[in-house]
Design an enzyme around this catalytic site. Structure first.
Site, mmCIF file in Angstrom:
data_model
loop_
_atom_site.group_PDB
_atom_site.id
_atom_site.type_symbol
_atom_site.label_atom_id
_atom_site.label_comp_id
_atom_site.label_asym_id
_atom_site.label_seq_id
_atom_site.Cartn_x
_atom_site.Cartn_y
_atom_site.Cartn_z
ATOM 1 N N ASP A 127 0.901 -1.180 -0.457
ATOM 2 C CA ASP A 127 -0.066 0.067 -0.043
ATOM 3 C C ASP A 127 1.147 0.755 0.120
ATOM 4 O O ASP A 127 0.270 2.539 0.971
ATOM 5 C CB ASP A 127 -0.948 -0.133 1.744
ATOM 6 C CG ASP A 127 -2.112 -0.978 1.609
ATOM 7 O OD1 ASP A 127 -1.901 -1.601 0.035
ATOM 8 O OD2 ASP A 127 -2.604 -1.131 1.634
ATOM 9 N N CYS A 165 -4.144 -5.857 -2.857
ATOM 10 C CA CYS A 165 -3.270 -6.617 -2.421
ATOM 11 C C CYS A 165 -3.221 -8.076 -3.063
ATOM 12 O O CYS A 165 -2.216 -7.543 -3.798
ATOM 13 C CB CYS A 165 -2.704 -7.269 -0.700
ATOM 14 S SG CYS A 165 -2.751 -5.703 0.155
ATOM 15 N N ASN A 181 0.234 -2.277 -4.480
ATOM 16 C CA ASN A 181 -0.610 -0.412 -4.894
ATOM 17 C C ASN A 181 -0.329 0.536 -4.290
ATOM 18 O O ASN A 181 0.585 0.513 -3.442
ATOM 19 C CB ASN A 181 -1.905 -1.747 -4.354
ATOM 20 C CG ASN A 181 -2.462 -1.601 -3.735
ATOM 21 O OD1 ASN A 181 -1.970 -3.159 -3.271
ATOM 22 N ND2 ASN A 181 -2.357 -0.637 -2.181
#
Length: 501
Positions: free
Chosen positions: A35, A70, A302
């Site tokens: 993240d 994820c 991501n």
């Protein structure tokens, strides 16, 4: 007998020669965060990483996740396939995350398996896939230290090869750092003691940062206590020209903004331990004399948004905050200070690594090697490879994701609705979309179609509207929208080299 001894080769060397291993094959280290954004200055804490990898190699300015969540993103990295082909569509077992199809059909075809067959010693430490339960060691790894479940920082269990070991007080990022350094030392000592051909290695390290629960190491707690979340033009700005889930947001309360600021600081602080991990790994590679023959990759699965369009904190939207990821690579033949503006995706990493290892890229891989981008021309004049990438996401909302503490009904099939987020729902059953992310000569654009009852569309010229404030889809000619829709439909069905457009 003396002459015959020339033909007596140790069995282990025969295996290596059979696998095609040579002294010239490079080592590969892949460090993947969780993240970590680019758009909101997520690389700011990574001073050592930028110095040790970015400035000593290449920085990609248009790297993207194929799916901003994820498990599907990690599955794409490991297989070189888009999610519509590998079938992992969300973070649940029913959504393909470490389900039977993954274990039986896809895991035997991952990057690790290809490298292991090539003769590489493979090592994994950190988060694998969200639903990994630690009941077995995934195939393809000689040494495996996989986290059970999703990201956490304390009180976790690692599958350490054949055993599960629980750690309560050891900070996970530090544990992964030490495991990696020990592995690098062990392969160095093994090579020094042996007269056989030195085996190359592939090490993949996946620390939990900057994923929730945003727990920094004690030595880093409070380092950024005066920092607030980046106030982009879209911060806390409800909009009426985007798809219905984002349109449904209302202005964030001061309490929610305080929470966003706290999370933003903590996310940065968790990354400081990752920055130290990178420095330790690169230092150990140098100390053992293999740095010059090792590719070191740094990236994330991501991105993440915090407050944009009054959406509090998540990553499931098709905007640059959520899909744009860091990608830095150093290694043999890569000129220091190299800037690459061509678009690349996580699905490209597996075929690129296989090209370094002189392994034929399987026909099922949707990604494309970017090795030539790393090698061609002077560092500051890298030719632009025109490319269209696919971004796809399937909404996770269902009847069971209803939060009775928030407004709405279970029939709405909303998801990620929390009191911390002032009941702003971050996902829904029809938050499903596909996008073309294009980087071409004088064209930097994204076009998206939503699979909802509106069949909504969004488009942005990122050179003119970098914060994606105004949906420009209806500024496009009808024929352009039709052609983009046709291309997008083809991409969502593509397989293998059909996906390279």
């Amino acid at each position: 007998m003396i002459g015959l001894q020339l033909f007596i080769i140790p069995l282990s060397l025969v295996v290596l020669l059979h696998c095609g291993v040579s002294e010239n094959l490079p080592n590969i280290v892949l460090i993947l965060t969780d993240d970590q954004d680019v758009e909101l200055y997520g690389m700011h804490p990574m001073v050592k990483t930028i110095q040790k990898i970015g400035l000593e190699g290449a920085a990609f300015y248009h790297a993207y996740t194929p799916t901003p969540i994820c498990c599907p993103a990690r599955a794409s990295l490991l297989t070189g396939m888009y999610a519509h082909n590998h079938g992992t569509r969300n973070n649940s077992v029913s959504g393909g995350c470490y389900g039977s199809r993954w274990r039986e059909s896809l895991e035997p075809r991952t990057l690790a398996m290809h490298l292991q067959r090539r003769g590489y010693t493979t090592f994994f430490a950190g988060k694998y896939l969200n639903q990994y339960s630690g009941l077995e060691t995934p195939v393809g790894w000689n040494s495996f230290y996989g986290l059970q479940g999703n990201s956490r920082y304390y009180n976790y269990t690692l599958r350490e090869n054949k055993n599960n070991v629980h750690y309560k007080e050891v900070y996970l990022t530090d544990k992964l750092r030490d495991l990696t350094v020990d592995f690098l030392e062990s392969v160095s000592q093994s090579a020094n003691k042996s007269k056989e051909v030195e085996r190359p290695f592939f090490a993949m390290i996946t620390p939990p940062a900057a994923h929730a629960p945003f727990t920094p190491a004690p030595r880093h707690d409070g380092v950024f206590n005066k920092i607030k979340a980046l106030r982009t033009p879209s911060f806390n700005k409800p909009v009426d020209d985007k798809h219905w889930l984002v349109r449904s947001s209302w202005p964030l309360q001061d309490k929610t903004i305080d929470t966003i600021d706290s999370y933003y600081r903590k996310r940065w602080e968790t990354l400081l331990a990752v920055d130290e991990l990178v420095e330790k790994v690169v230092t150990k590679l140098n100390q053992t004399g293999v740095l010059d023959n090792t590719y070191v990759i740094f990236s994330s699965d991501n991105g993440y948004h915090v407050g944009q369009f009054a959406q509090p904190f998540d990553k499931r939207q098709p905007y640059e905050t959520d899909i744009h990821i860091p990608l830095l690579i150093r290694g043999p033949g890569i000129a220091p200070g190299r800037r690459i503006d061509s678009a690349v995706s996580l699905v490209d990493i597996a075929p690129t690594i296989l090209s370094w290892a002189n392994v034929s890229i399987p026909s099922y891989m949707d990604g494309h090697t970017f090795h030539e981008m790393l090698m061609e021309g002077p560092a500051q004049k890298v030719p632009l490879v025109e490319r269209s990438l696919l971004i796809e996401y399937w909404g996770e909302g269902n009847f069971r994701t209803y939060n009775p503490k928030c407004p709405g009904s279970y029939r709405d099939r909303l998801a990620e609705c929390t009191l911390e987020a002032d009941c702003h729902c971050q996902d829904a059953w029809n938050n499903t979309y596909a996008c073309i992310r294009e980087v071409r000569y004088e064209l930097n654009r994204i076009y998206c179609e939503f699979r909802d009852n509106e069949n909504f569309q969004e488009a942005y010229d990122l050179d003119l509207d970098s914060y994606q404030m105004t949906n420009g889809v209806y500024d496009l000619l009808p024929i352009d929208r039709a052609l983009l829709g046709l291309r997008l439909n083809n991409l969502t069905r593509c397989s293998g080299q059909e996906c390279f457009v």
